[in-house]
Motif scaffolding. Structure first.
Motif, short mmCIF file in Angstrom:
data_model
loop_
_atom_site.label_atom_id
_atom_site.label_comp_id
_atom_site.label_asym_id
_atom_site.label_seq_id
_atom_site.Cartn_x
_atom_site.Cartn_y
_atom_site.Cartn_z
N SER A 240 15.51 -22.96 -36.95
CA SER A 240 14.50 -23.58 -36.09
C SER A 240 13.10 -23.35 -36.66
CB SER A 240 14.60 -23.05 -34.67
OG SER A 240 14.28 -21.69 -34.61
N TYR A 241 12.26 -24.34 -36.41
CA TYR A 241 10.85 -24.32 -36.81
C TYR A 241 10.03 -24.76 -35.61
CZ TYR A 241 12.62 -24.49 -41.63
OH TYR A 241 13.28 -24.23 -42.81
N SER A 242 8.79 -24.28 -35.50
CA SER A 242 7.93 -24.73 -34.41
C SER A 242 6.47 -24.77 -34.86
CB SER A 242 8.07 -23.82 -33.19
OG SER A 242 7.64 -22.52 -33.49
N TYR A 243 5.71 -25.56 -34.13
CA TYR A 243 4.27 -25.69 -34.36
C TYR A 243 3.63 -26.05 -33.02
CZ TYR A 243 -0.23 -27.40 -36.05
OH TYR A 243 -1.57 -27.60 -36.26
N ALA A 244 2.51 -25.44 -32.71
CA ALA A 244 1.80 -25.75 -31.47
C ALA A 244 0.31 -25.77 -31.77
CB ALA A 244 2.12 -24.71 -30.40
N ASP B 199 11.64 -20.22 -38.75
CA ASP B 199 11.15 -19.23 -37.79
C ASP B 199 12.29 -18.35 -37.30
OD1 ASP B 199 8.61 -20.34 -37.99
OD2 ASP B 199 8.93 -21.67 -36.28
N SER B 200 13.46 -18.97 -37.14
CA SER B 200 14.64 -18.19 -36.74
C SER B 200 15.89 -18.85 -37.30
CB SER B 200 14.73 -18.08 -35.21
OG SER B 200 15.04 -19.33 -34.63
N GLU B 201 16.93 -18.02 -37.46
CA GLU B 201 18.22 -18.48 -37.97
C GLU B 201 19.31 -17.97 -37.05
OE1 GLU B 201 19.04 -17.70 -42.15
OE2 GLU B 201 16.91 -17.37 -42.49
N GLN C 116 18.58 -25.80 -49.38
CA GLN C 116 17.50 -25.66 -50.36
C GLN C 116 16.45 -26.75 -50.17
OE1 GLN C 116 16.81 -23.15 -52.52
NE2 GLN C 116 14.91 -24.27 -52.84
N ASP C 117 16.91 -27.98 -49.88
CA ASP C 117 15.97 -29.08 -49.64
C ASP C 117 15.08 -28.77 -48.43
OD1 ASP C 117 17.17 -30.52 -51.73
OD2 ASP C 117 18.54 -31.55 -50.36
N ILE C 118 15.69 -28.26 -47.36
CA ILE C 118 14.94 -27.93 -46.15
C ILE C 118 13.91 -26.83 -46.45
CG2 ILE C 118 15.09 -27.00 -43.79
CD1 ILE C 118 16.17 -29.83 -43.99
N THR C 119 14.34 -25.82 -47.19
CA THR C 119 13.42 -24.73 -47.54
C THR C 119 12.26 -25.26 -48.38
OG1 THR C 119 15.25 -23.16 -47.48
CG2 THR C 119 13.26 -22.45 -48.60
N THR C 120 12.54 -26.18 -49.29
CA THR C 120 11.49 -26.77 -50.12
C THR C 120 10.50 -27.57 -49.26
OG1 THR C 120 12.98 -26.89 -52.02
CG2 THR C 120 11.02 -28.31 -52.07
#
Length: 160
Positions: free
Chosen positions: A68-72, A52-54, A42-46
């Protein structure tokens, strides 16, 4: 004069920054609030929103997950493309910086591992060489009552 002005306006319109993904990955203070062994789903979601994927894996009677999360992002310099060398060195659609975050959870939904990778791409040009740098910052939580964590940083660099 009018033609020169229109070319100048076109260059300004082509210049800029292109980005995709979760911009929060660039905020070191925000990422610093994630603690292995304490932070939960829940903390991570907040903090970061939906991943992006589970992925899930069953180990015995327990399910462990990783998100996983990503940014470019890329800054576009129209002069590189005006002189055409940008097409061969940078390509079209190449990013300058990429951020990847992988979060592993134990069977209770508590963060058990955290891997953050930042990769910077400088594909070179007529006056400087190629330089690609990747820095991975990893923290893994230990099992058992001690709850110890291990942190290590890897740096990989490619120069041409």
């Amino acid at each position: 004069m009018k033609e020169m002005l229109s070319h100048g306006v076109l260059c300004v319109l082509l210049a800029g920054c292109v980005a995709m993904g979760n911009r929060n990955l660039t905020d070191e203070a925000l990422l610093g609030r994630i603690t292995v062994g304490e932070t939960n789903k829940q903390d991570i979601t907040t903090l970061l929103g939906q991943p992006d994927s589970e992925r899930s894996i069953n180990v015995g009677d327990a399910t462990r997950q990783s998100w996983s999360y990503s940014y470019a992002s890329a800054a576009i310099n129209p002069l590189e493309y005006l002189f055409l060398y940008g097409f061969w060195t940078n390509g079209i659609g190449s990013f300058d910086t990429r951020y990847d975050l992988f979060v592993s959870f134990d069977y209770k939904g508590i963060v058990s591992g955290l891997s953050f990778l930042k990769t910077s791409y400088d594909m070179g040009g007529p006056v400087h060489a190629t330089l690609v740098t990747g820095i991975a910052d990893n923290t893994i939580g230990g099992a058992g009552p001690a709850g110890r964590t291990v942190r290590f940083v890897d740096k990989v660099e490619y120069r041409n």
